[in-house]
Design a protein around this motif. Structure first.
Motif, mmCIF file in Angstrom:
data_model
loop_
_atom_site.group_PDB
_atom_site.id
_atom_site.type_symbol
_atom_site.label_atom_id
_atom_site.label_comp_id
_atom_site.label_asym_id
_atom_site.label_seq_id
_atom_site.Cartn_x
_atom_site.Cartn_y
_atom_site.Cartn_z
ATOM 1 N N HIS A 167 0.835 -1.198 0.000
ATOM 2 C CA HIS A 167 0.000 0.000 0.000
ATOM 3 C C HIS A 167 0.867 1.245 0.000
ATOM 4 C CE1 HIS A 167 0.454 1.068 4.358
ATOM 5 N NE2 HIS A 167 0.589 -0.243 4.520
ATOM 6 N N ASP A 213 6.494 1.765 6.325
ATOM 7 C CA ASP A 213 5.078 1.384 6.214
ATOM 8 C C ASP A 213 4.374 2.290 5.230
ATOM 9 O OD1 ASP A 213 2.557 0.372 6.647
ATOM 10 O OD2 ASP A 213 2.269 1.351 8.580
ATOM 11 N N ASN A 214 4.390 1.975 3.981
ATOM 12 C CA ASN A 214 4.854 0.755 3.350
ATOM 13 C C ASN A 214 5.623 1.094 2.075
ATOM 14 O OD1 ASN A 214 3.183 -1.893 1.633
ATOM 15 N ND2 ASN A 214 4.860 -2.198 3.028
ATOM 16 N N GLU A 269 -5.090 1.365 2.915
ATOM 17 C CA GLU A 269 -4.839 0.314 3.910
ATOM 18 C C GLU A 269 -4.941 0.871 5.318
ATOM 19 O OE1 GLU A 269 -2.691 -2.262 6.736
ATOM 20 O OE2 GLU A 269 -2.269 -0.175 6.258
ATOM 21 N N GLU A 270 -4.438 2.076 5.514
ATOM 22 C CA GLU A 270 -4.384 2.631 6.869
ATOM 23 C C GLU A 270 -5.766 3.010 7.394
ATOM 24 O OE1 GLU A 270 -1.904 2.126 8.474
ATOM 25 O OE2 GLU A 270 -0.076 2.335 7.287
ATOM 26 N N ASP A 315 4.714 -6.013 4.660
ATOM 27 C CA ASP A 315 4.110 -4.857 5.334
ATOM 28 C C ASP A 315 4.149 -5.052 6.846
ATOM 29 O OD1 ASP A 315 2.749 -2.483 5.704
ATOM 30 O OD2 ASP A 315 0.773 -3.339 5.333
HETATM 31 ZN ZN LIG Z 1 1.205 -1.057 6.380
#
Ligand SMILES: [Zn+2]
Ligand SMILES: Cn1cncc1C[C@H](NC(=O)CCN)C(=O)O
Ligand SMILES: [Zn+2]
Length: 490
Positions: free
Chosen positions: A108, A141-142, A175-176, A203
């Motif tokens: 991501h 990340d990431n 994603e977050e 990740d």
């Molecule tokens: Zn992540």
């Protein structure tokens, strides 16, 4: 064991490593360019930057020769009633040779929020190298790991070497914020995943200074428990002492979820937890993990358990319950004398094999209703499960784990620790359930990278060695896959 830096018997490996070493400043600059884009998915005002980040990623993949499909993910409804577009998701593919293994890489390119005022010692969006560490939001990340995959492919392309596997990418931008729409995306593109043999996610982090391979994550059952008193907030001088206060009910409910020794008070919650076998118990002894260092990393004084084995088991294979916060509660500075009318307690249970979200939901709801009934409160109780992510565990004997172990040993000179992760990447289990393919997590970030935290970083060494690892992983995967195919065809 092959010592780091010398691979005399494999000229291609030497050539790849050499290229990566000599082009590392270029790779570091690419990471700096990516980190400069504040692709924070939680901030609607930064949605333009996030979309730009996805486009740049798509262009990088196109430049490798991949066929890129930018998939529309619809609109996000904001609290104020407005809608803004979700960033597109990337489905890309490079190579379609049916005699090769097909590996699908997930990553991501959105990041957690970050502001200099949060206490960063450097500008979070201006990547800064200090003592071999690359500081910036998204470094580990990431964005770092996603770029490491791209760097690895680029190395083959630039050297005009044949990539030994077919590669697919699924890259997302939310994603977050919980990957909304990702499950539907996978379902709607079943044909894209049909010929995938292996799914790899990079990740997460190592557990120590030793490289690691991750074969499991806990799930998450996230609850809202709402207590509603009257229709509006009141003055405690005018109403205090004569009403049933919602906050008092809620605090009592929350206090009945877990005791001070970490024991969860919900009846039956541990019934489905898989028993610890002697074989599994022995696994924990050999893992490199420094309790004191973990305490230091977290700024923590005392853990609930005193041995490495207990700590790892309670992070990986036993459930935990955390009370996260109370929406609607007074939490500012000063001495406000409010009686909040409606409060929502937020807590989550990290689920482990063989717990089931539906069972947990039923147990939690019943427990809270039973405790609430004893209060004989006229207030209204509502319990809802917002997230029901299942735990994930992989078969470590799968060929791609063997390939990764071989690749790690070649790059780092030591075999990896086989670890699990206490946090949740819902996608791993979703992938496993929907595609029935083997899923593996292959982290390159260090234990002290501080994801989601101030001063997030990846070390230059992990980023560059990680790039080598991914390049070699393609080779090792093609070898084990070939052996597997040879065995299958008599
Ligand atoms: Zn992540
Ligand atoms: C949002 N959410 C609520 N329940 C679980 C989550 C996912 C979250 N995921 C991560 O942190 C990724 C770790 N590399 C977490 O595990 O808390
Ligand atoms: Zn994250």
């Amino acid at each position: 064991m092959v010592p780091y830096g010398s691979h005399g018997s494999e000229p291609l490996v030497d050539e790849l490593f050499n290229y990566i070493d000599t082009h590392q400043d270029e790779f570091v600059q690419d990471l700096k360019d990516w980190i400069a884009i504040p692709s924070d998915s939680s901030d609607p005002l930064l949605r333009g930057d996030l979309s730009k980040m996805v486009e740049i990623t798509a262009e990088s993949l196109q430049a490798l020769g991949a066929t890129v499909n930018l998939v529309d993910m619809g609109e996000e409804k904001l609290n104020d009633g407005r809608s803004i577009p979700f960033p597109k998701a990337i489905l890309a593919e490079l190579g379609k040779n049916s005699s090769k293994a097909t590996v699908c890489i997930y990553g991501h390119v959105d990041v957690q929020p970050a502001k200099k005022e949060d206490g960063w010692k450097t500008d979070p969006y201006n990547m800064t190298e200090i003592n071999g560490n690359l500081y910036g939001r998204g470094a580990t990340d990431n964005k770092g790991p996603v770029l490491a995959w791209i760097n690895a492919v680029k190395t083959y392309r630039t050297l005009d070497q044949e990539i030994p596997v077919n590669i697919k990418f699924i890259i997302e931008g939310v994603e977050e914020t919980g990957s909304p729409g990702l499950e539907d995306l996978i379902k709607a593109n079943a044909s894209f995943f049909a010929d995938v043999d292996y799914i790899v996610i990079s990740d997460n982090l190592w557990l120590s200074r030793k490289p690691a391979l991750t074969y499991g994550t806990r799930g998450s059952a996230y609850f809202f428990v709402e207590v509603e008193g009257g229709t509006k907030d009141l003055h405690s001088g005018t109403f205090g002492g004569i009403i049933h206060e919602a906050m008092r009910d809620l605090v009592y409910l929350l206090a009945n979820l877990i005791d001070s020794s970490g024991h969860i008070l919900i009846p039956g919650i541990c019934d489905d937890v898989a028993p610890l076998t002697e074989e599994e118990r022995r696994l924990y002894e050999n893992i490199d993990f420094d309790l004191e260092e973990h305490k230091n990393n977290g700024g923590v004084n005392t853990f609930l358990y005193s041995t490495k084995e207990e700590i790892l088991q309670h992070l990986w294979r036993y459930p935990s319950l955390t009370i996260h916060g109370i929406e609607g509660a007074f939490s500012g500075p000063g001495s406000k004398t409010v009686i909040p009318s409606k409060v929502i307690g937020k807590f989550s249970i990290r689920q482990v094999p063989d717990m089931k979200s539906a069972v947990v939901q039923q147990q939690v709801t019943k427990h809270l209703e039973d405790v609430f009934a004893k209060l004989k409160s006229p207030n209204k109780l509502t319990v809802s499960m917002q997230i029901g992510a299942s735990p994930w565990v992989a078969d470590v004997n799968d060929p791609q784990y063997e390939a990764a172990r071989n690749a790690i040993t070649k790059v780092f000179g030591v075999p990896p620790d086989m670890i699990r992760d206490g946090s949740t990447i819902p996608l791993a289990r979703i992938f496993q359930d929907l595609t029935k393919k083997s899923v593996m997590m292959l982290p390159i970030g260090g234990a002290d990278d501080g994801e989601h935290s101030q001063h997030e970083k990846i070390s230059r060494s992990n980023y560059i060695q990680g790039t080598k690892l991914f390049a070699i992983f393609f080779l090792e995967l093609s070898k084990v896959h070939e052996e597997l195919m040879a065995k299958k065809q008599p």
